[in-house]
Design a protein around this motif. Structure first.
Motif, PDB file in Angstrom:
ATOM      1  N   THR A  95      20.862  19.864 -24.120  1.00 51.95           N
ATOM      2  CA  THR A  95      20.060  20.424 -25.211  1.00 51.95           C
ATOM      3  C   THR A  95      19.800  19.417 -26.332  1.00 51.95           C
ATOM      4  O   THR A  95      19.264  19.785 -27.377  1.00 51.95           O
ATOM      5  CB  THR A  95      20.741  21.666 -25.811  1.00 51.95           C
ATOM      6  N   ALA A  96      20.149  18.156 -26.104  1.00 54.41           N
ATOM      7  CA  ALA A  96      19.862  17.123 -27.105  1.00 54.41           C
ATOM      8  C   ALA A  96      18.354  16.941 -27.251  1.00 54.41           C
ATOM      9  O   ALA A  96      17.588  17.228 -26.327  1.00 54.41           O
ATOM     10  CB  ALA A  96      20.518  15.809 -26.707  1.00 54.41           C
ATOM     11  N   PRO A  97      17.894  16.473 -28.411  1.00 51.23           N
ATOM     12  CA  PRO A  97      16.451  16.334 -28.637  1.00 51.23           C
ATOM     13  C   PRO A  97      15.718  15.547 -27.555  1.00 51.23           C
ATOM     14  O   PRO A  97      14.612  15.923 -27.149  1.00 51.23           O
ATOM     15  CB  PRO A  97      16.379  15.623 -29.989  1.00 51.23           C
ATOM     16  N   GLU A  98      16.310  14.463 -27.079  1.00 50.27           N
ATOM     17  CA  GLU A  98      15.639  13.643 -26.077  1.00 50.27           C
ATOM     18  C   GLU A  98      15.423  14.409 -24.778  1.00 50.27           C
ATOM     19  O   GLU A  98      14.372  14.310 -24.137  1.00 50.27           O
ATOM     20  CB  GLU A  98      16.447  12.373 -25.805  1.00 50.27           C
ATOM     21  N   GLN A  99      16.428  15.186 -24.388  1.00 48.31           N
ATOM     22  CA  GLN A  99      16.285  15.972 -23.156  1.00 48.31           C
ATOM     23  C   GLN A  99      15.295  17.130 -23.360  1.00 48.31           C
ATOM     24  O   GLN A  99      14.524  17.467 -22.453  1.00 48.31           O
ATOM     25  CB  GLN A  99      17.638  16.516 -22.702  1.00 48.31           C
ATOM     26  N   GLN A 100      15.309  17.740 -24.534  1.00 48.99           N
ATOM     27  CA  GLN A 100      14.345  18.816 -24.798  1.00 48.99           C
ATOM     28  C   GLN A 100      12.910  18.289 -24.731  1.00 48.99           C
ATOM     29  O   GLN A 100      12.011  18.972 -24.232  1.00 48.99           O
ATOM     30  CB  GLN A 100      14.626  19.457 -26.156  1.00 48.99           C
ATOM     31  N   ALA A 101      12.695  17.078 -25.223  1.00 49.11           N
ATOM     32  CA  ALA A 101      11.354  16.485 -25.157  1.00 49.11           C
ATOM     33  C   ALA A 101      10.950  16.211 -23.708  1.00 49.11           C
ATOM     34  O   ALA A 101       9.793  16.409 -23.324  1.00 49.11           O
ATOM     35  CB  ALA A 101      11.312  15.199 -25.978  1.00 49.11           C
ATOM     36  N   LYS A 102      11.893  15.745 -22.892  1.00 49.31           N
ATOM     37  CA  LYS A 102      11.606  15.503 -21.478  1.00 49.31           C
ATOM     38  C   LYS A 102      11.229  16.800 -20.762  1.00 49.31           C
ATOM     39  O   LYS A 102      10.302  16.831 -19.948  1.00 49.31           O
ATOM     40  CB  LYS A 102      12.820  14.871 -20.791  1.00 49.31           C
ATOM     41  N   VAL A 103      11.969  17.864 -21.048  1.00 47.24           N
ATOM     42  CA  VAL A 103      11.694  19.144 -20.406  1.00 47.24           C
ATOM     43  C   VAL A 103      10.319  19.663 -20.819  1.00 47.24           C
ATOM     44  O   VAL A 103       9.559  20.176 -19.993  1.00 47.24           O
ATOM     45  CB  VAL A 103      12.794  20.169 -20.743  1.00 47.24           C
TER      46      VAL A 103
END
Length: 428
Positions: free
Chosen positions: A333-341
Motif C-alpha cells: 500500500t506504499a505510494p509507489e505501489q499504489q501508483a503502479k496499480v
C-alpha cells in the motif's frame, strides 16, 4: 473495491501514462526462516496483476505468498465472517471493503490486529485523512491499511453515442448532463436513435450507486442511527434509478453476477456505465483489445464528486505471521505501489503522495482520457461519507429491489417496501 471487479492482466491493454511516478523496490531482506503468508482478497486489488507479489518474494528470500481471490465481495464477506467466528481458516491478510469497515471497527475489533503494534504503524499517517479514520476504533486501534478509493466518473462507448447522434467529446457530453435528470434526458435521446440492442445504461442498480455516492449521509447518521428509510437522498436516488429502469434506459443486467453484463462491455449492450476508477481495469479486461479506442470517460453529471468503493487490508488476530504480514501490506500500500496499480488496473490511490503522482495520468485505451485529472477532481470534491456497520446489507437490498423493477415489473413503491423488509430481517 469494488462488490467490485475482476480482470485478467493479459487483457489490460493500454497502460496509463503517469507523469511523476517514483520507483520503489522492496528492500532486500536477509534470508530467514521460510514463511508462507496467506493473502485472501476479493475482486481485483491489482497486486497479482501488476506482479507485486512476485516482486516482494524476490526481494525477501524465505517469504512466499499464497494468494486467493473471490470474484464477488457479497460471497467473500459472509464466508470470512464464518471463518473469523470459528477462529480457523482465515488468511494472514484479508481484504475489507469500505462498506464493511464500520462493522469491523464497531463490532469486530477483537478479531483483528491493531496495526499500531506491528511494523505497519509507520504507514498509518500517509493516507488521505478520512481513509484511515474510518478504520480506527474510538480508542485509537487501527484495523486496516487503505488500498484504494473509488472516485467517480461516467464511462461511455464513443462509437455507440456517435451512431445515435450524441456528442462523443467528454467536455461536450458533460455539458449536456447538468444533473441526473439531464443524464436520463440524454438517455432518452440516445434510446430514440440507438443501435439495435443497445441500452443507454447497464443497470438501475449501478445508476443508484453512482447517484448515492455523491452524498455525505446515506444509510446512517453521524450518531450511528440507521436512517436510510427517512433520508430523502436515498429515496430520491432509488426513484431516479427506478425511473431509468421503467423507461427502458437500462440493459437490465445485474452487475458482476450476470454473465451478460461481462459480455456487454464488448458486445455493445450498453452505452454508459457508472465508473468508479477501479472500473477502468474491469472494462479493459472484459472488452479486451477490441474495445481499445471505443471507450471514453467523463465526469459525473454536474461535475459532482463521489466515491463508490475502495478497500482495506487487515490482519486477523488469529494470524501466526502478524509481523511478516504487516511488512507485506505496508509495502503493497506504499505510494509507489499504489501508483503502479493505478497505471495497470485503474484502482485510484488512497495515499496523498500517490494521488499527486497520478494526477496527470492519461489512458490510451480510453481515447487518451485525462483520467488522473477526472478522478483526482472527483476524489477531492467528494463528501466524507458517514459509514455504518450494515452499509453493505442495505446497498445490496436496494440494488436487488431495483433489479425487480427492471426485470420483474415491480413498481418502485413495492420494490422499496420489499427492500425495507429484507433490511429489517437482516439488520433488525
Amino acid at each position: 473495491m469494488p462488490i467490485r471487479r475482476t480482470a485478467t492482466a493479459a487483457l489490460l491493454a493500454g497502460s496509463l501514462a503517469l507523469t511523476a511516478c517514483g520507483s520503489s523496490d522492496p528492500a532486500p531482506a536477509a534470508p530467514g526462516t521460510p514463511t508462507e503468508i496467506s493473502v485472501s482478497l476479493f475482486g481485483t486489488f491489482g497486486y497479482d496483476e501488476v506482479g507485486l507479489f512476485k516482486e516482494y518474494e524476490a526481494a525477501n528470500p524465505g517469504i512466499t505468498i499464497r494468494y486467493e481471490s473471490t470474484q464477488g465481495e457479497d460471497k467473500y464477506w459472509p464466508a470470512l465472517q464464518t471463518r473469523l467466528a470459528s477462529g480457523s481458516g482465515v488468511a494472514d491478510v484479508q481484504g475489507i471493503e469500505v462498506a464493511r469497515i464500520a462493522d469491523v471497527v464497531q463490532n469486530q475489533a477483537d478479531l483483528w490486529t491493531d496495526l499500531r503494534d506491528t511494523p505497519a504503524n509507520d504507514a498509518v499517517g500517509r493516507y488521505i485523512d478520512w481513509k484511515e479514520k474510518a478504520a480506527t476504533t474510538p480508542d485509537g486501534a487501527v484495523l486496516g491499511l487503505g488500498t484504494d478509493i473509488g472516485p467517480m466518473g461516467i464511462c461511455y462507448r464513443s462509437d455507440l453515442l456517435q451512431q445515435a447522434g450524441l456528442p462523443t467529446d467528454p467536455a461536450q457530453l458533460s455539458a449536456q448532463m447538468p444533473d441526473w435528470n439531464g443524464f436520463l434526458a440524454l438517455g432518452e435521446k440516445f434510446q430514440a436513435a440507438a443501435p439495435a440492442g443497445a441500452a443507454w445504461h447497464d443497470s438501475a442498480g449501478g445508476l443508484y450507486n453512482a447517484i448515492i455516492s455523491t452524498q455525505q449521509q446515506i444509510y446512517y447518521d453521524a450518531s450511528g442511527n440507521l436512517v436510510y428509510a427517512s433520508n430523502p437522498a436515498v429515496r430520491q436516488a432509488f426513484d431516479t434509478a427506478a425511473k431509468a429502469g421503467q423507461a427502458g434506459l437500462t440493459a437490465k443486467l445485474e452487475q458482476f453476477l450476470d454473465p451478460g453484463w461481462d459480455q456487454g462491455f464488448g458486445s455493445g449492450r450498453f452505452a454508459t456505465i457508472a465508473c468508479p476508477s477501479w472500473m477502468i481495469g474491469y472494462i479493459k479486461g472484459k472488452a479486451g483489445e477490441a474495445g481499445a479506442g471505443k471507450w471514453n470517460v467523463t465526469s459525473l453529471p454536474g461535475g459532482a464528486g463521489g466515491n463508490w468503493g475502495g478497500s482495506y487490508m487487515g490482519i486477523p488476530a488469529s494470524s501466526p505471521h502478524k509481523e511478516e504480514a504487516a511488512k507485506l501490506i505496508t509495502w503493497l500500500t506504499a505510494p509507489e505501489q499504489q501508483a503502479k496499480v493505478f497505471a495497470k488496473v485503474g484502482n485510484f490511490p488512497s495515499t496523498t503522495q500517490a494521488i499527486t503522482e497520478v494526477s496527470g495520468a492519461t489512458d490510451p485505451y480510453f481515447n487518451g482520457a485525462p483520467i488522473g485529472q477526472i478522478f483526482s477532481k472527483s476524489a477531492t470534491s467528494a463528501p466524507v461519507q458517514i459509514l455504518g456497520p450494515q452499509d453493505g446489507v442495505v446497498k445490496n437490498a436496494m440494488t436487488q429491489a431495483l433489479l425487480a423493477v427492471e426485470t420483474g415489473g415491480a413498481t418502485p413503491d413495492v420494490a422499496w417496501a420489499d427492500a425495507g423488509k429484507k433490511i429489517d430481517n437482516q439488520v433488525g
